[in-house]
Design a protein around this motif. Structure first.
Motif, mmCIF file in Angstrom:
data_model
loop_
_atom_site.group_PDB
_atom_site.id
_atom_site.type_symbol
_atom_site.label_atom_id
_atom_site.label_comp_id
_atom_site.label_asym_id
_atom_site.label_seq_id
_atom_site.Cartn_x
_atom_site.Cartn_y
_atom_site.Cartn_z
ATOM 1 N N GLY A 2 59.691 23.287 44.060
ATOM 2 C CA GLY A 2 59.942 24.156 42.913
ATOM 3 C C GLY A 2 59.653 23.489 41.589
ATOM 4 N N PHE A 3 60.101 24.136 40.527
ATOM 5 C CA PHE A 3 59.878 23.712 39.147
ATOM 6 C C PHE A 3 60.900 22.650 38.765
ATOM 7 C CE2 PHE A 3 60.538 24.255 34.559
ATOM 8 C CZ PHE A 3 59.246 24.350 34.079
ATOM 9 N N GLY A 4 60.437 21.551 38.188
ATOM 10 C CA GLY A 4 61.343 20.502 37.748
ATOM 11 C C GLY A 4 60.903 19.140 38.247
ATOM 12 N N TYR A 5 61.795 18.163 38.187
ATOM 13 C CA TYR A 5 61.451 16.802 38.604
ATOM 14 C C TYR A 5 61.459 16.690 40.131
ATOM 15 C CZ TYR A 5 61.470 15.090 33.863
ATOM 16 O OH TYR A 5 61.153 14.876 32.539
ATOM 17 N N ARG A 6 60.339 16.187 40.681
ATOM 18 C CA ARG A 6 60.155 16.048 42.119
ATOM 19 C C ARG A 6 59.491 14.704 42.422
ATOM 20 N NH1 ARG A 6 62.959 19.729 41.452
ATOM 21 N NH2 ARG A 6 62.873 21.861 42.295
ATOM 22 N N SER A 7 59.524 14.322 43.668
ATOM 23 C CA SER A 7 58.879 13.083 44.100
ATOM 24 C C SER A 7 57.387 13.322 44.308
ATOM 25 C CB SER A 7 59.515 12.589 45.408
ATOM 26 O OG SER A 7 58.840 11.453 45.898
ATOM 27 N N PHE B 274 57.741 15.159 36.605
ATOM 28 C CA PHE B 274 57.947 16.591 36.371
ATOM 29 C C PHE B 274 56.879 17.421 37.081
ATOM 30 C CE2 PHE B 274 57.697 20.530 33.895
ATOM 31 C CZ PHE B 274 59.027 20.914 33.941
ATOM 32 N N HIS B 275 57.334 18.431 37.823
ATOM 33 C CA HIS B 275 56.442 19.349 38.529
ATOM 34 C C HIS B 275 56.451 20.668 37.770
ATOM 35 C CE1 HIS B 275 55.299 21.918 42.167
ATOM 36 N NE2 HIS B 275 54.310 21.052 42.033
ATOM 37 N N ALA B 276 55.299 21.028 37.172
ATOM 38 C CA ALA B 276 55.238 22.129 36.208
ATOM 39 C C ALA B 276 55.113 23.504 36.836
ATOM 40 C CB ALA B 276 54.072 21.905 35.249
ATOM 41 N N GLY B 277 55.160 23.611 38.161
ATOM 42 C CA GLY B 277 55.026 24.919 38.786
ATOM 43 C C GLY B 277 55.787 24.995 40.088
ATOM 44 N N VAL C 145 55.102 25.657 29.588
ATOM 45 C CA VAL C 145 55.341 25.984 31.002
ATOM 46 C C VAL C 145 56.774 26.478 31.166
ATOM 47 C CG1 VAL C 145 53.619 24.441 31.989
ATOM 48 C CG2 VAL C 145 55.898 23.560 31.491
ATOM 49 N N VAL C 146 56.944 27.523 31.972
ATOM 50 C CA VAL C 146 58.270 28.075 32.261
ATOM 51 C C VAL C 146 58.442 28.167 33.766
ATOM 52 C CG1 VAL C 146 58.504 29.343 30.091
ATOM 53 C CG2 VAL C 146 57.367 30.426 32.019
ATOM 54 N N SER D 126 65.292 30.879 45.519
ATOM 55 C CA SER D 126 65.840 30.081 44.427
ATOM 56 C C SER D 126 66.478 28.806 44.961
ATOM 57 C CB SER D 126 66.867 30.904 43.643
ATOM 58 O OG SER D 126 67.420 30.138 42.607
ATOM 59 N N LYS D 127 67.223 28.917 46.067
ATOM 60 C CA LYS D 127 67.833 27.732 46.673
ATOM 61 C C LYS D 127 66.776 26.748 47.149
ATOM 62 C CE LYS D 127 72.176 29.840 48.234
ATOM 63 N NZ LYS D 127 72.983 30.212 49.432
ATOM 64 N N LEU D 128 65.739 27.275 47.792
ATOM 65 C CA LEU D 128 64.677 26.408 48.300
ATOM 66 C C LEU D 128 63.934 25.718 47.150
ATOM 67 C CD1 LEU D 128 63.232 28.731 51.100
ATOM 68 C CD2 LEU D 128 64.608 26.658 51.433
ATOM 69 N N ALA D 129 63.658 26.487 46.099
ATOM 70 C CA ALA D 129 62.885 25.945 44.974
ATOM 71 C C ALA D 129 63.646 24.890 44.195
ATOM 72 C CB ALA D 129 62.468 27.079 44.039
#
Length: 325
Positions: A188-193, A202-205, A294-295, A314-317
């Motif tokens: 999902g959107f946000g900080y990821r590995s 940061f993952h923008a999508g 980006v949103v 939403s939970k998965l993302a």
């Protein structure tokens, strides 16, 4: 009866009666009258410039001055009422109308901005009531400007209302890959590995994991701005400009179905899932941009999923897992 005056004649050793000539008497009388007239004029001038003697003209001017102060007080009271009305309209404009049409509110600094430059009220300075007149004039000018800004804003809202159907069609309101074709919401959107460096970034999508060749759908009406592989990391990708500040990006496609400059409709197939570019496995990397920022795309999937599906996705993302790109 006038007193008779005498003087002593030392030569003749006798008292003599003082006699005044008629010419001299007349001169004294004229001098007395002139002195009296001059004193009267001076006294009258002094009285005119004091509060002890008010002429009809003075009383008329005083009444006019008091009437003017009353009128200015009434005018300022009405401006207070106008301030409240305009404030209410501005609040509804920013909080309801512009929010409804997904338009940025007008900043308070722009609405309340002063009137800079030269001194606009110089000709009103130097009078007994200059402060009252200048302050009232300033308030009128500010109210006039606020009304002009609000009038322009309402014109814009009216235009948006006419284009409401186009606006609703332009908003990216569906998932780009159908649920039945999904393997999973990979990230999902946000900080990821990062899958390659393992560094948290940061993952923008959102990443939708699906088989190569799975159809990808335009999420809103718009025009294809890009359909190439020149942007670093995205591989074969498409950018759609929807208007109203919206833009969407679809990355890592195996092939295209839409081309640059083509007008597309929401739900129309524009390409197919792949693993081109900086990708670890077949998936679609999907981004939503609003006014150049980006949103989170998850806020826009209200067009084709149920409430239960939204809660699940939403939970998965929101899980801080590893992205696929």
């Amino acid at each position: 009866m006038a007193k008779v005056k005498y003087y002593y004649d030392s030569e003749n050793l006798a008292y003599r009666k003082i006699t005044v000539r008629k010419r001299k008497k007349f001169g004294y009388a004229i001098l007395f009258l002139l002195s009296s007239a001059l004193f009267g004029v001076l006294a009258f001038v002094v009285l005119l410039n004091t509060s002890f003697l008010d002429t009809p003209k003075d009383r008329l001017q005083e009444r006019e001055l008091q009437n003017m102060k009353v009128r200015y007080a009434i005018l300022n009271k009405r401006m207070d009422e106008l301030d409240e009305v305009i404030g209410d309209i501005e609040e509804r404009d920013n909080g309801i109308y512009r929010n409804y049409f997904n338009t940025s509110p007008i900043p308070a600094a722009q609405r309340k901005a002063g009137l800079g430059g030269v001194n606009r009220y110089k000709e009103l300075e130097g009078f007994d009531n200059s402060e009252l007149v200048i302050n009232t004039s300033k308030r009128i000018d500010i109210l006039s400007k606020e009304l002009a800004v609000q009038s322009k804003s309402l014109d814009e809202i009216a235009k948006l209302a006419k284009e409401k159907e186009k606006l609703l069609a332009a908003i990216p309101a569906i998932q780009p890959v159908r649920n039945e074709n999904l393997r999973a919401v990979a990230s999902g959107f946000g900080y990821r590995s990062d899958p390659f460096t393992k560094v948290r970034k940061f993952h923008a999508g959102m990443d939708f994991s699906a088989r190569t060749g799975t159809p990808i759908f335009a999420t809103g009406d718009g025009v294809v701005e890009r359909a190439d592989n020149t942007a670093s990391g995205y591989g074969n990708h498409i950018v759609i400009r929807h208007g109203y500040g919206y833009e969407t990006l679809y990355g890592h496609l195996s092939r295209y179905k839409a081309k640059r400059g083509q007008r597309v409709k929401r739900g129309e197939i524009i390409g197919y899932v792949g693993s081109t570019g900086r990708s670890e496995a077949p998936h679609l990397h999907y981004e939503v941009h609003k006014n150049g920022e980006v949103v989170n795309p998850i806020n826009f999937y209200y067009g084709n999923i149920s409430a239960a599906e939204y809660v699940l996705i939403s939970k998965l993302a929101n899980q801080e897992n590893q992205s696929l790109d």
